[in-house]
Motif scaffolding. Structure first.
Motif, PDB file in Angstrom:
ATOM      1  N   ASP A  10       0.846  -1.179   0.000  1.00 48.89           N
ATOM      2  CA  ASP A  10       0.000   0.000   0.000  1.00 48.89           C
ATOM      3  C   ASP A  10       0.893   1.244   0.000  1.00 48.89           C
ATOM      4  N   ILE A  11       1.016   1.879  -1.158  1.00 49.99           N
ATOM      5  CA  ILE A  11       1.872   3.072  -1.260  1.00 49.99           C
ATOM      6  C   ILE A  11       0.980   4.295  -1.196  1.00 49.99           C
ATOM      7  N   ARG A  12       1.369   5.233  -0.378  1.00 49.50           N
ATOM      8  CA  ARG A  12       0.526   6.406  -0.173  1.00 49.50           C
ATOM      9  C   ARG A  12       1.373   7.674  -0.189  1.00 49.50           C
ATOM     10  N   PHE A  13       0.799   8.749  -0.700  1.00 51.16           N
ATOM     11  CA  PHE A  13       1.466  10.058  -0.660  1.00 51.16           C
ATOM     12  C   PHE A  13       0.753  10.902   0.387  1.00 51.16           C
ATOM     13  N   VAL A  14       1.395  11.094   1.524  1.00 53.35           N
ATOM     14  CA  VAL A  14       0.759  11.768   2.657  1.00 53.35           C
ATOM     15  C   VAL A  14       1.372  13.157   2.820  1.00 53.35           C
TER      16      VAL A  14
ATOM     17  N   TRP B  55       4.556   6.696   1.932  1.00 53.51           N
ATOM     18  CA  TRP B  55       4.375   5.582   2.864  1.00 53.51           C
ATOM     19  C   TRP B  55       4.292   4.273   2.115  1.00 53.51           C
TER      20      TRP B  55
END
Lengths: 312, 744
Positions: free
Chosen positions: A117-121, A140
């Protein structure tokens, strides 16, 4: 012919570094070596700080050992180090598909994007000492921050025109993730097995212990205060010595001056770790370093690499 | 009627900005349409991490035609006037104008200008780029090669594509033709970054939202929240657990995913030794995950809910494992903080506060703690608290700011202090006050009930208020960086809801005095500083002092004094303004509040509140309403007669003249005497209901008086005396409130 060691990025720390270098080299980056001075982050490397300024396109990638004296834990914390590696990529102007490139680089080091799960926070980056800020994200992977992604808006107090995209990979964290280890010192460094295996701890544990003692207990503060003042004065005198003789002329001594700015910044970090700088003084030291950075940035814009010829 | 579909697709928009941005988009576009005369049936805006979308239904295909008549010169006017008219009306010759006859001015020309309405498509093509260029992001940026030029487009993160279509349901809609910084509006968008990376062609809102759903994007943030909440509850329930709900976190998490997939992870039971709030803060702040508790219990369970953005090929096992690793590392840190903190007693941390600057002009936290401790000790007897306990609690109240745990999670301030205090064996009231002295944190937060907590909470807030007023850092407009309005409301609620009888200006004065430099105090020879009389003395001496002792220090002190007590916007008037707002929020009538504040010296908060309550109760009774009517009649007559005669009838009525008058006049005079005396006496006992009762006895004699007695008698002496009697009626209500402020 097969290699005696496994250089896959999932097996060795150096394999990870080599893979990232290959990846970004293929994107046209110049692959630089670490800057030969103590810095707090890859951003301090002149290849980022100075090259981010001015109109000239620039693409570079490099590993930068980063020193954070306060983060030393005598080798006892599984995640925190006073010396660690960043992998730094700077692309000016940022290409339109920088997010896609970044994701492709994760895939290249073995992060399966169908599994993780790749996330841009949101993360607004600011470096008070460099007079720099930008907008971007923490990237992330399954809830762990593995990189920082920033669109530089300002560096050394000057607007970035065009904007550069900066990627910073936390190499130890990424390696721990892809190798599946919980303690940084357990990382396989060279990809060897059995007697050939060299761990991160083999390379750095003793250094972490020694530098933690140095940073917190022994660093000679009287000398450091002197060094700070010397570096500050030297930075200013080199800038003055290289200043253009006439209006519209070139600056001739920016990089040596900037070295002194880097030095002042690191000396300040050491003094801070020793706890000899009060809260109020802290702000004023940060400001003094920022003034140096700004002066160097302004001088850089008067050099050829800073685009002075193009502007004229 | 045609619909508009607009999508602005960008790189990841910060979660906290999405909802506001969707609202802004809707408002800006619809306002611009309405401003140009275009009405619509409905509009709804949406946001995901990667797009803002707007659907406006029921717009006309074009604007209304406009018919305008423009009057020209009279027939036979000079050529120059005729030419000017033709030009301004856009006519080629006078043949295109009409001739009309005016009965007064004769014949003149009239141009009838008819303009067709503009096609909505064109108007949208004009509005949309303007809205995009001037979009009010809280923070925006430039990017890419275009950023080298000045005036480049700014957006929250790089804007990647624009979809803008307009048309009726039955036909293929048109693209609204415009471009912004090289991005052409079109009909292509993209779905979920990982689950459906292909391009999508869209026509209008209906197929757009469906295509997105197929491409693993839930467009509506409220639906994403619903999905997360329900899946999280179900997942918890299936394991015999309950979700600890958290609206703020839910909103944020819904802004981090386009396709929510709820998963559960666990951690080692031993981490539950850490206080539950710290576990929750760790998991919430760092990981944006929800904590769980065991069903039917307050105790946390060693598990958490995470919301991923991916339907993973392994069912989420790797994602859960990864999150568990991070949670484990974070909880290890928290546990380390907790164990480290416990090793040092709170009082041993105090010297550290001396090196922390609270505010550049207000000194260190250490100095602040010393002031709060002194003030808490003073307040203690007024609120029924033990002075030693209040002082002890105040001394320790800020010690947790230098603990590891609060350093990491500032939102745990107070709470951790309480835990550490309880562990080191402090009195339970002291431990409670360390947490509760920050309360109440807003209009709906609980007001503490333990007297020790009340004393420290008051001292803390008063110190903040007086301090910031002394350096003239007051809230302005929407800016209140030090939360001073909240502090003032806290002071009010502590007083009112705990039924405290405290004089507010006295408290402000006490805190103020404790800041004054000892030298200055000696110079102005204030012997007993803790009294209100000295405040007014000081106030009147201020000018004098400034001339006599003109040092930087005194000038500084005197300026501070002015800011706190004298100037416009001084602290007391600020607190009273907040009180009015508080009372209004509580449902009190604003005119009754004004009627009470019109009386002098209203600085006893509880008394003000009780007066307003009693007055409201009184005016709800028939006696009250009638007396108010009588009061008004008297006041009206007086106003008219006093104006006519150019004098006031404020002398006491002459008893001799009254004795000669009609019985109703005598009865009123007697009733007024009694009621005035009783009401004044009741007010002095702070028995406002009693004062109202005393006034209510006036109703019968007042009604009878107006019924039977002619005020404007022919005999001037009698008339003057009856007016004085009415004045006595007006005056009788003054101890209670200024009745002239009462409306309705």
């Amino acid at each position: 012919m097969s290699s005696p060691v496994d250089l896959s990025p999932k097996t060795s720390f150096q394999g990870l570094i080599l893979t990232l270098q290959q990846f970004w080299a293929a994107q046209g980056c110049v692959i630089l070596q670490p800057y030969d001075m103590e810095v707090g982050a890859g951003t301090f490397h002149p290849a980022t700080t100075l090259r981010a300024l001015g109109p000239k396109p620039w693409k570079a990638a490099y590993v930068q050992p980063s020193r954070r004296p306060k983060d030393g834990r005598y080798g006892e914390n599984p995640n925190r180090l006073q010396h660690y590696y960043q992998f730094q990529v700077i692309l000016k102007p940022n290409p339109e598909n920088l997010q896609e490139l970044y994701l492709a680089s994760l895939a290249a080091i073995g992060v399966d994007l169908g599994l993780h799960d790749i996330r841009f926070v949101e993360d607004d980056w600011e470096s008070p000492t460099l007079g720099a800020w930008g907008l971007g994200w923490e990237c992330w992977c399954d809830g762990m921050e593995v990189s920082q992604f920033t669109y530089f808006q300002q560096v050394a107090g000057f607007e970035c025109a065009p904007v550069a995209g900066e990627l910073t990979y936390g190499l130890e964290r990424l390696a721990m993730y892809v190798q599946g280890v919980e303690n940084v010192y357990d990382l396989n460094f060279n990809g060897g097995e059995g007697a050939d295996r060299v761990s991160y701890g083999d390379v750095f544990l003793q250094a972490e212990q020694e530098y933690s003692r140095h940073n917190f207990e022994a660093a000679d503060t009287a000398m450091l205060f002197r060094h700070f003042a010397d570096a500050e004065a030297a930075c200013r005198s080199y800038l003055a010595a290289g200043a253009p003789a006439e209006e519209g002329g070139r600056h001739r001594m920016v990089q040596p001056a900037y070295d002194q700015c880097i030095k002042a910044s690191h000396v300040f970090n050491l003094l801070d770790a020793r706890g000899v700088i009060s809260v109020t003084e802290r702000q004023s030291y940060i400001l003094r370093v920022r003034e140096l950075a700004k002066a160097c940035g302004g001088a850089w814009l008067l050099t050829e690499a800073g685009g002075a010829a193009l502007a004229a | 009627m045609p619909d508009l579909l607009l999508e602005l697709r960008s790189e990841e928009i910060p979660a906290r900005m999405q909802r506001r941005a969707a609202d802004d988009l809707k408002k800006l576009v619809t306002d611009a349409l309405v401003e140009r005369g275009f009405l619509y049936e409905g509009a709804k805006a949406f946001a995901t991490p990667r797009r803002l979308a707007l659907h406006i239904a029921g717009l006309p295909a074009r604007g209304e035609a406009v018919r305008e008549e423009r009057r020209g010169p009279r027939v036979g006017a000079p050529e120059a006037a005729v030419q000017g008219f033709l030009k301004s009306a856009g006519l080629d010759s006078l043949d295109q104008a009409k001739t009309v006859t005016d009965p007064k001015k004769g014949e003149f020309y009239l141009a009838v200008i008819e303009r067709e309405g503009r096609p909505t498509l064109d108007v949208l093509a004009e509005i949309l780029p303007q809205v995009i260029r001037a979009f009010p992001w809280p923070k925006s940026m430039r990017w890419g090669a275009a950023s080298a030029k000045p005036g480049a487009l700014r957006w929250v993160r790089p804007l990647q594509s624009i979809v803008a279509t307009f048309g009726p349901e039955t036909e293929t809609p048109d693209v609204v033709a415009f471009s912004v910084d090289g991005i052409e509006a079109g009909t292509t968008t993209y779905g979920h970054r990982f689950l459906a990376p292909g391009a999508i062609e869209v026509k209008r809102f209906d197929d757009y939202i469906q295509s997105l759903e197929r491409a693993k994007v839930v467009l509506d943030p409220d639906r994403r929240k619903d999905i997360i909440l329900h899946d999280a509850r179900d997942l918890a329930f299936a394991r015999g657990l309950e979700l600890v709900e958290d609206e703020g976190l839910l909103e944020e998490v819904a802004g981090l995913v386009e396709w929510p997939v709820v998963l559960m992870g666990s951690f080692d039971e031993s981490f539950l030794d850490i206080p539950a709030e710290a576990v929750r803060a760790t998991i919430r702040a760092n990981q944006k995950c929800f904590v769980l508790r065991r069903s039917g219990s307050e105790a946390l369970a060693p598990a958490f809910i995470l919301v991923s953005n991916l339907v993973a090929s392994d069912g989420g096992a790797a994602i859960v494992a990864g999150n568990e690793r991070v949670v484990r590392a974070r909880l290890s840190d928290a546990k380390f903080f907790w164990e480290t903190d416990k090793a040092t007693r709170l009082e041993d941390r105090l010297p550290k506060l001396d090196s922390i600057v609270f505010h550049e002009k207000l000194g260190t936290q250490g100095e602040r703690v010393a002031r709060i401790a002194a003030l808490a000790r003073e307040i203690a007897p007024l609120v029924g608290a033990d002075p030693d306990l209040a002082e002890r609690a105040a001394r320790l109240a800020k010690a947790d700011l230098v603990t590891e745990m609060v350093g990491e999670f500032p939102e745990l301030q107070g709470l951790m202090g309480r835990k550490y205090a309880a562990l080191q064996g402090e009195h339970p009231s002291v431990a409670a006050a360390i947490e509760e002295h920050y309360k109440p944190l807003g209009p709906s937060d609980r007001v503490p009930t333990d007297p020790v907590s009340i004393a420290v909470a008051l001292a803390d807030k008063l110190d903040t208020l007086v301090g910031f007023w002394a350096i003239d850092e007051k809230p302005t407009g929407s800016k209140d960086p030090y939360a001073l309005r909240r502090a003032a409301l806290g002071v009010l609620r502590l007083n009112i809801e705990s039924r405290l009888k405290i004089n507010i200006s006295d408290l402000l004065w006490r805190n103020y005095i404790s800041r004054i430099d000892k030298h200055v105090l000696e110079m102005i020879s204030v012997s007993d500083v803790f009294s209100r009389e000295h405040m007014s003395n000081f106030s009147s001496q201020v000018e004098d002092i400034q001339y006599k002792i003109d040092t930087i220090q005194t000038r500084h002190e005197i300026n501070a004094f002015r800011h706190v007590f004298m100037n416009d916007g001084n602290l007391l008037s600020f607190v009273i303004d907040r009180l009015k707002i508080y009372l209004r929020d509580q449902g009190a009538r604003h005119d009754l509040i004004d009627a009470v504040f019109a009386l002098p010296g209203q600085d006893d908060l509880l008394m003000v509140v009780r007066r307003v309550e009693a007055l409201g109760g009184f005016l709800d009774t028939e006696d009250g309403r009638n007396l108010l009517a009588g009061y008004r009649r008297a006041a009206n007559i007086l106003r008219i007669e006093e104006k006519k005669d150019g004098r006031a009838y404020d002398a006491a009525p002459d008893p001799a003249l009254i004795a000669q008058g009609v019985p109703e006049e005598r009865a009123l005079a007697e009733a007024l005497d009694r009621a005035t005396r009783d009401a004044t006496e009741a007010v002095s006992r702070e028995d406002f209901a009693g004062a109202m009762r005393a006034l209510s006895t006036l109703r019968v004699p007042v009604d009878a008086f107006f019924d039977k007695v002619t005020v404007n008698a022919d005999d001037p002496a009698l008339r003057a005396n009856r007016l004085s009697l009415l004045n006595a009626l007006r005056a009788a209500t003054r101890p209670v409130a200024d009745f002239s402020r009462i409306e309705g």
